[in-house]
Design a protein around this motif. Sequence first.
Motif, short mmCIF file in Angstrom:
data_model
loop_
_atom_site.label_atom_id
_atom_site.label_comp_id
_atom_site.label_asym_id
_atom_site.label_seq_id
_atom_site.Cartn_x
_atom_site.Cartn_y
_atom_site.Cartn_z
N LEU A 98 1.00 -1.08 -0.07
CA LEU A 98 -0.19 -0.09 -0.19
C LEU A 98 1.02 1.14 0.10
CD1 LEU A 98 -2.67 1.33 0.30
CD2 LEU A 98 -2.44 1.00 3.28
N ILE A 102 0.36 3.78 -3.05
CA ILE A 102 0.32 5.32 -2.31
C ILE A 102 1.07 6.79 -2.64
CG2 ILE A 102 -0.43 7.12 -0.43
CD1 ILE A 102 -1.93 5.48 0.54
N THR A 332 -5.65 0.86 -1.79
CA THR A 332 -5.09 2.02 -2.52
C THR A 332 -6.39 3.35 -2.88
OG1 THR A 332 -3.39 1.17 -3.47
CG2 THR A 332 -3.51 3.37 -4.24
#
Length: 370
Positions: A98, A102, A332
């Motif tokens: 993640l 991001i 996300t």
Amino acid sequence: MPFSTEPPFVHGTVPKTAVLLVNLGTPDAPEPSAVRRYLKEFLSDPRVVEIPRAVWWLILNGVILTVRPRKSAAKYASIWTERGSPLMVHSVEQATLLRGYIGEQGLDATVALAMRYGRPSIAEVLAELQRQHTERLLIIPMYPQYSATTTASVLDAVFDILRRTRNVPEVRWVKHFHDDSGYIEALKQSVLAHWKAFGRAQDAGGKLVMSFHGVPKRTLLLGDPYHCECQKTGRLLAESLGLGKDDYVVTFQSRFGKAEWLQPYTAPTLHALARQGVARVDVMCPGFPADCLETLEEIAIEGKQEFMSAGGREYRYIPCLNGSPAFIHALTALAERHLRGWDIARGHAEQRAAEAARSRAQALLGGASD
């Protein structure tokens, strides 16, 4: 009430943003002493067990913590890996992925992982984020379906810490994602991949069993939406797979004690299906984003034994989402939606950092010329 000692606030410090993933937790090792510590913290939470404290203290300390740790340790040992607890391994992987996703979206936000019980604790992770001057915090409890026994307990722990904090960050949190389109799509893709490898249970007259963690029925009667959200997840997933009502069943596992829990129960259902002549079942746990003791031991191992001993011929366990790309993409997108409105585009953050550095330099130069 004493307040925590915190890093001194420095004028011009660029505020940082963090996404905090919180899962249930795991013992440090598959050993009775480690399991006992973990169970004591877990089962002492009044959100988890809602009976009078004095009565429960006697049961917990006089019976459960003297008997259950050794049995549970043996179960943990049966699913432990060289890298450690499966739940921890998968949770770390999810947080790492993640963080990368991001970053690829151009967002300047860190991703941290904490466990509600055990380590890393919410307290120690929040303390570290505070040292990093985190002023915006998005909390994502890793429970797709909201329950007071899980999601609310995470919030209890977070806000209990923040109530003793001087410089409280701006906080947002995700209540649930049981009907999130990305989450449903990730579940769908995991089932389709399983069917591609092993065929569909329905083609052999079988069923897809969706087993969720169980809670006492009393929680439903008192207003907890968990049961309804599990049913909705099951319905949406079945619809996305093109399944009819007779092709799947939603069940609930991990019943504890003598009180009635949410039904139908998973183990008796598996037994009944086999007795009814259902030769094959595909079993999954949509309420668990990461594989853990409940999925790998209770469902993948004990569930199979229950089904096969009753006459079933083929039992297939579908792993949890873990670090699958479809789920990380969904996670996300979920984080991005809840981060909106916070100025965290990477370019903007870098510009603010440069401006803050210039301001500090000018202040130092100004002080030197006096």
